[in-house]
Design an enzyme around this catalytic site. Structure first.
Site, short mmCIF file in Angstrom:
data_model
loop_
_atom_site.label_atom_id
_atom_site.label_comp_id
_atom_site.label_asym_id
_atom_site.label_seq_id
_atom_site.Cartn_x
_atom_site.Cartn_y
_atom_site.Cartn_z
NE ARG A 12 50.68 38.62 39.85
CZ ARG A 12 51.87 38.08 39.98
NH1 ARG A 12 52.87 38.80 40.41
NH2 ARG A 12 52.08 36.83 39.68
CG ASP A 13 47.41 39.47 32.06
OD1 ASP A 13 47.22 40.59 31.54
OD2 ASP A 13 47.81 38.50 31.42
CB ILE A 14 42.35 43.01 34.19
CG1 ILE A 14 42.16 42.20 35.47
CG2 ILE A 14 41.02 43.41 33.59
CD1 ILE A 14 41.59 42.99 36.60
CB THR A 45 48.67 42.41 29.05
OG1 THR A 45 48.28 41.04 29.21
CG2 THR A 45 48.78 42.74 27.57
#
Length: 151
Positions: A12-14, A45
């Protein structure tokens, strides 16, 4: 990233920080439950979050695939592909697969790539476009992405 572990981890946050790729700090990661709807609060992000996650709040591994596609274009362009990404997602599916010359997306501060490097960059851009498909069901798995990038 999602394979070879049970249950698969949804990151969920690359994203990137100063052009260094970042995978979530596991404060935002979650395990995907096989027989669950996998509803989620919005995490990640801004600028890397898959559109369907922002609209439906339903998380799956295709959200990470989308984020990876954004990251690939960012590395190639030397900047976040925000405007280009907005254009790409606003087009109907066939138009989204438009033929874009690799040199149009490459960081203008670098000399134009030649030969094998140019071919590899074009291949990476094609994979990024697959990852950025507006329809999450049409995006490849990360396992498929890895196989495509190895060619």
């Amino acid at each position: 990233m999602h394979h070879d572990c049970f249950a698969p981890i949804l990151h969920r946050d690359i994203s990137s920080k100063k052009y260094e790729a970042r995978v979530s700090d596991f404060g935002t990661a979650k395990f995907l439950k096989p027989d669950s709807s996998n509803w989620s609060e919005l995490a990640g992000t801004c600028g890397y979050i898959a559109p369907e996650l922002a609209y439906t709040m339903k998380a799956n591994e295709k959200c990470d695939v989308f984020s990876f596609g954004v990251l690939v274009l960012e590395v190639i362009e030397g900047k976040h592909p925000g405007d280009f990404l907005s254009l790409l997602l606003s087009l109907p599916a066939p138009a989204a697969n438009m033929n874009i010359a690799g040199n149009d997306l490459i960081d203008s501060r670098l000399p134009p790539p030649l030969g094998e490097v140019e071919e590899k960059l074009k291949s990476m851009i094609e994979v990024a476009f697959l990852c950025l498909d507006a329809n999450p069901y049409c995006r490849p798995t990360m396992q498929k992405v890895c196989n495509l990038l190895r060619r």
